[in-house]
Design an enzyme around this catalytic site. Structure first.
Site, mmCIF file in Angstrom:
data_model
loop_
_atom_site.group_PDB
_atom_site.id
_atom_site.type_symbol
_atom_site.label_atom_id
_atom_site.label_comp_id
_atom_site.label_asym_id
_atom_site.label_seq_id
_atom_site.Cartn_x
_atom_site.Cartn_y
_atom_site.Cartn_z
ATOM 1 N N HIS A 1 1.379 -3.044 6.224
ATOM 2 C CA HIS A 1 -0.058 -2.961 7.413
ATOM 3 C C HIS A 1 -1.165 -3.479 6.762
ATOM 4 N N GLU A 2 -0.874 -4.425 5.583
ATOM 5 C CA GLU A 2 -2.228 -4.758 4.986
ATOM 6 C C GLU A 2 -1.848 -6.266 4.714
ATOM 7 N N CYS B 1 -6.369 -3.109 4.384
ATOM 8 C CA CYS B 1 -6.560 -1.297 4.366
ATOM 9 C C CYS B 1 -7.409 -1.087 3.215
ATOM 10 N N CYS C 1 -9.439 4.438 18.078
ATOM 11 C CA CYS C 1 -9.138 3.911 19.292
ATOM 12 C C CYS C 1 -7.681 4.558 19.581
ATOM 13 N N ARG D 1 -3.082 -3.373 -7.148
ATOM 14 C CA ARG D 1 -2.730 -3.773 -5.784
ATOM 15 C C ARG D 1 -1.828 -5.024 -6.165
ATOM 16 N N CYS E 1 -10.047 -1.227 21.099
ATOM 17 C CA CYS E 1 -9.834 -1.911 22.167
ATOM 18 C C CYS E 1 -11.146 -2.055 22.865
ATOM 19 N N CYS F 1 -11.545 2.243 25.548
ATOM 20 C CA CYS F 1 -11.319 3.720 25.620
ATOM 21 C C CYS F 1 -12.199 4.814 25.201
ATOM 22 N N CYS G 1 -13.120 4.632 21.639
ATOM 23 C CA CYS G 1 -13.960 3.477 21.376
ATOM 24 C C CYS G 1 -15.505 3.469 21.885
ATOM 25 N N CYS H 1 1.127 -1.201 -0.062
ATOM 26 C CA CYS H 1 -0.192 0.090 0.130
ATOM 27 C C CYS H 1 0.916 1.107 0.009
ATOM 28 N N HIS H 2 0.341 2.330 -0.401
ATOM 29 C CA HIS H 2 1.045 3.559 -0.490
ATOM 30 C C HIS H 2 1.861 4.104 0.672
ATOM 31 N N THR H 3 1.250 4.063 1.522
ATOM 32 C CA THR H 3 1.945 4.645 2.967
ATOM 33 C C THR H 3 3.146 3.802 3.100
ATOM 34 N N ARG I 1 -2.074 4.180 20.848
ATOM 35 C CA ARG I 1 -1.727 5.320 20.009
ATOM 36 C C ARG I 1 -0.225 5.701 19.868
HETATM 37 P P1 NAD Z 1 -3.159 5.148 -6.090
HETATM 38 O O1 NAD Z 1 -1.752 5.809 -6.340
HETATM 39 O O2 NAD Z 1 -3.487 3.544 -6.312
HETATM 40 O O3 NAD Z 1 -4.022 6.062 -6.594
HETATM 41 C C1 NAD Z 1 -4.303 7.284 -6.913
HETATM 42 C C2 NAD Z 1 -4.980 7.645 -8.354
HETATM 43 O O4 NAD Z 1 -5.123 9.051 -8.286
HETATM 44 C C3 NAD Z 1 -4.231 7.114 -9.475
HETATM 45 O O5 NAD Z 1 -4.909 6.431 -10.035
HETATM 46 C C4 NAD Z 1 -3.727 8.409 -10.085
HETATM 47 O O6 NAD Z 1 -3.545 8.487 -11.636
HETATM 48 C C5 NAD Z 1 -5.006 9.368 -9.607
HETATM 49 N N1 NAD Z 1 -4.413 10.901 -9.688
HETATM 50 C C6 NAD Z 1 -3.260 11.487 -9.373
HETATM 51 N N2 NAD Z 1 -3.388 12.657 -9.243
HETATM 52 C C7 NAD Z 1 -4.629 13.096 -9.745
HETATM 53 C C8 NAD Z 1 -5.245 14.122 -9.853
HETATM 54 N N3 NAD Z 1 -4.826 15.524 -10.021
HETATM 55 N N4 NAD Z 1 -6.761 14.142 -10.554
HETATM 56 C C9 NAD Z 1 -7.362 12.924 -10.650
HETATM 57 N N5 NAD Z 1 -6.624 11.806 -10.365
HETATM 58 C C10 NAD Z 1 -5.372 11.747 -9.725
HETATM 59 O O7 NAD Z 1 -3.163 5.341 -4.442
HETATM 60 P P2 NAD Z 1 -4.205 4.568 -3.533
HETATM 61 O O8 NAD Z 1 -3.614 3.391 -3.071
HETATM 62 O O9 NAD Z 1 -5.451 4.444 -4.354
HETATM 63 O O10 NAD Z 1 -4.397 5.584 -2.304
HETATM 64 C C11 NAD Z 1 -4.913 6.822 -2.609
HETATM 65 C C12 NAD Z 1 -4.657 7.813 -1.381
HETATM 66 O O11 NAD Z 1 -5.574 7.357 -0.208
HETATM 67 C C13 NAD Z 1 -3.377 8.045 -1.062
HETATM 68 O O12 NAD Z 1 -3.219 9.408 -0.546
HETATM 69 C C14 NAD Z 1 -3.302 7.119 0.330
HETATM 70 O O13 NAD Z 1 -2.428 7.476 1.220
HETATM 71 C C15 NAD Z 1 -4.682 7.385 0.996
HETATM 72 N N6 NAD Z 1 -5.164 6.319 1.857
HETATM 73 C C16 NAD Z 1 -5.813 6.966 2.961
HETATM 74 C C17 NAD Z 1 -6.543 6.290 3.795
HETATM 75 C C18 NAD Z 1 -7.279 6.502 5.117
HETATM 76 O O14 NAD Z 1 -7.616 5.899 6.076
HETATM 77 N N7 NAD Z 1 -7.531 7.953 5.026
HETATM 78 C C19 NAD Z 1 -6.172 4.756 3.868
HETATM 79 C C20 NAD Z 1 -5.280 4.278 2.687
HETATM 80 C C21 NAD Z 1 -4.849 4.880 1.627
HETATM 81 C C1 022 Z 2 -3.061 3.453 5.054
HETATM 82 N N1 022 Z 2 -2.866 4.867 5.149
HETATM 83 C C2 022 Z 2 -2.546 5.555 3.852
HETATM 84 C C3 022 Z 2 -2.215 4.195 3.139
HETATM 85 N N2 022 Z 2 -2.706 3.184 3.864
HETATM 86 C C4 022 Z 2 -3.155 5.427 6.270
HETATM 87 C C5 022 Z 2 -2.411 6.656 6.910
HETATM 88 C C6 022 Z 2 -2.713 7.373 7.846
HETATM 89 C C7 022 Z 2 -3.841 7.207 8.449
HETATM 90 C C8 022 Z 2 -4.799 6.317 7.973
HETATM 91 C C9 022 Z 2 -4.385 5.645 6.769
HETATM 92 C C10 022 Z 2 -4.215 7.890 9.570
HETATM 93 C C11 022 Z 2 -5.374 8.875 9.714
HETATM 94 C C12 022 Z 2 -5.484 9.437 10.936
HETATM 95 C C13 022 Z 2 -4.446 8.833 11.603
HETATM 96 N N3 022 Z 2 -3.839 7.928 10.932
HETATM 97 C C14 022 Z 2 -3.919 9.022 13.072
HETATM 98 C C15 022 Z 2 -5.206 8.373 14.018
HETATM 99 C C16 022 Z 2 -4.891 8.735 15.490
HETATM 100 O O1 022 Z 2 -4.094 9.802 15.805
HETATM 101 O O2 022 Z 2 -5.622 8.169 16.155
HETATM 102 C C17 022 Z 2 -2.573 7.222 11.204
HETATM 103 C C18 022 Z 2 -2.839 5.850 11.637
HETATM 104 C C19 022 Z 2 -1.806 5.151 11.978
HETATM 105 C C20 022 Z 2 -0.365 5.740 12.032
HETATM 106 C C21 022 Z 2 -0.177 6.945 11.682
HETATM 107 C C22 022 Z 2 -1.286 7.859 11.372
HETATM 108 C C23 022 Z 2 0.673 4.855 12.795
HETATM 109 O O3 022 Z 2 0.732 3.817 13.101
HETATM 110 N N4 022 Z 2 1.906 5.283 12.539
HETATM 111 C C24 022 Z 2 -4.256 5.289 11.671
HETATM 112 ZN ZN ZN Z 3 -2.840 1.296 3.261
#
Ligand code: NAD
Ligand code: 022
Ligand code: ZN
Length: 370
Positions: free
Chosen positions: A62-63, A170, A106, A365, A92, A95, A98, A40-42, A110
């Site tokens: 993480h996945e 994830c 949760c 993926r 948990c 907390c 939760c 995954c991206h992160t 953290r």
């Molecule tokens: P990915 O790279 O697979 O997909 C991103 C897509 O966005 C690509 O298809 C790309 O072509 C497109 N893109 C890029 N710039 C663009 C633009 N300007 N306009 C339109 N489309 C555009 O990434 P992903 O795995 O799908 O993750 C996407 C985002 O979600 C990442 O920032 C990731 O960190 C985040 N994420 C957040 C959480 C969360 O809990 N909030 C969880 C997982 C991932």
């Molecule tokens: C997963 N992410 C991106 C790609 N795959 C992702 C990254 C960060 C978060 C969620 C998904 C996120 C959002 C908000 C928080 N995190 C903070 C949560 C909190 O403070 O309670 C986050 C998480 C874990 C971690 C860092 C940031 C870590 O374990 N290092 C859920």
């Molecule tokens: Zn992820």
């Protein structure tokens, strides 16, 4: 015990596939044999050195999905042989967070999770020379065995294939959860999804599941169109091919604006467009994408004064131990699809190639099977 892992020794360097030592589970912890892990991206964000909180050396990932091998003292909810999915957002159930139905964040572990250690403040991983290696997001699934807190494991049915359900750890849960838990999309809604990657495609299938009317996908890469349509996208927009204002174009397609829009790109400019294409009076925009450190979002406050709502979501608002087993059921019952999104599989030795594919935009993926 000795385990096989892909270790991030230094920011910006490829992961090194090597043997490391893993200590057994302490109180409240569980030893898990990881069978499959998704890239995954992160993980890449941290490996490359772009994550300001990233610390090294660490075992990323993480996945995943696997089997309980051993439990530490006091572990009540899991036993040897249980099938589990690691949770970077634990649950948990005691907390303040939760106990509040408004959040899934949760806070029980953290701070230690963020520091790359188990809740007792120490790491279970060391190099063969005895130097400590940090955990990552509480999971470290880039190892064939890992130790996790009991509250960071969802117990799932045993007939579900590890190499597919690892993605629920994830991407699947984040995308579908953003629709169901965070936006609460209603039947007949018009939705716009920015970024058709591993998250955005799951937002699209979540919108389909919720009974959305129009599902507009937006991506700068035309090759994502076909996959989007496969998962329920009804209209595709490539911003590079739109003449004039993108917001106006999206408002036009949705017949006045999106009831719900989603950012799955992590680009703050896209986040603004997503908010502004939401319908006046009631449209909600959900930020899923994680932006680079220090980035800021902007819009005119009038956008909010006129009834648009800006929200964000972590892990799709899902409570992992409660919700992840249900999403596994949805997959097994054919309510959601996962298989076509897993575009590449490989052994641990090829994990760096998996990250190259992600960079090149060639994979949705990639999954490593141990
Ligand atoms: P990915 O790279 O697979 O997909 C991103 C897509 O966005 C690509 O298809 C790309 O072509 C497109 N893109 C890029 N710039 C663009 C633009 N300007 N306009 C339109 N489309 C555009 O990434 P992903 O795995 O799908 O993750 C996407 C985002 O979600 C990442 O920032 C990731 O960190 C985040 N994420 C957040 C959480 C969360 O809990 N909030 C969880 C997982 C991932
Ligand atoms: C997963 N992410 C991106 C790609 N795959 C992702 C990254 C960060 C978060 C969620 C998904 C996120 C959002 C908000 C928080 N995190 C903070 C949560 C909190 O403070 O309670 C986050 C998480 C874990 C971690 C860092 C940031 C870590 O374990 N290092 C859920
Ligand atoms: Zn992820």
């Amino acid at each position: 015990m000795r385990v096989r892992a892909a270790v991030a020794f230094e920011a910006g360097k490829p992961l090194e596939v090597t043997e490391v030592n893993l200590e057994g589970p302490k109180a409240g912890e569980v030893l898990v044999e990881i069978k499959s892990t998704g890239l995954c991206h992160t993980d890449e964000f941290t490996r490359s050195g772009d994550d300001p909180e990233g610390a090294f050396p660490a075992i990323l990932g993480h996945e995943g999905a696997g089997v309980v091998v051993d439990v530490g003292p006091g572990v009540m909810s899991l036993k040897k042989g249980d099938h589990v999915i690691p949770l970077y957002t634990p649950e948990c159930r005691t907390c303040d967070y939760c106990l509040n139905p408004k959040t899934n964040l949760c806070q029980a572990i953290r701070s230690t999770q963020g520091q790359g250690v188990m809740p007792d403040g120490t790491s279970r991983f060391t190099t063969l020379d005895g130097d400590p290696i940090l955990h990552y997001m509480g999971c470290s699934t880039f190892a064939n065995y890992t130790v996790l807190p009991e509250i960071a494991l969802a117990k799932v049915r045993e007939d579900a294939p590890f190499e597919k359900i690892c993605y629920i750890g994830c991407g699947v849960t984040t995308g579908i959860g953003a629709v169901i838990n965070t936006a609460k999309v209603e039947i007949g809604s018009n939705c716009v999804v920015f970024g058709l990657g591993g998250i955005g495609l799951n937002v699209i299938q979540g919108c389909r599941l919720a009974g959305a009317n129009k599902i507009v996908g937006v991506d700068i890469n035309d090759s994502k169109k076909e996959m989007g349509e496969r998962f329920g996208m009804t209209h595709f927009v490539n911003p590079k091919e739109v003449e004039g204002d993108l917001v106006a174009h999206l408002v036009d397609i949705t017949g006045g604006g999106a009831d719900y829009s989603f950012d799955a790109t992590g680009n703050v400019g896209v986040m603004r467009t997503a908010l502004e294409c939401a319908h006046k009076g009631w449209g909600e925009s959900i930020i899923i994408g994680v932006a680079p450190a220090g980035a800021e979002i902007a819009t005119r406050p009038f956008q909010l004064v006129t009834g648009r709502v800006w929200k964000g979501t972590a892990f799709g608002g899902a409570r992992g131990r409660t919700d992840v087993p249900k999403i596994v059921d949805w997959y097994m019952d054919g309510k959601i699809e996962i298989d076509p999104m897993i575009t590449h599989t490989m052994g641990l030795e090829d994990i760096n190639h998996g990250f190259d594919l992600m960079h090149e935009g060639k994979s949705i993926r990639a999954v490593v099977n141990y």
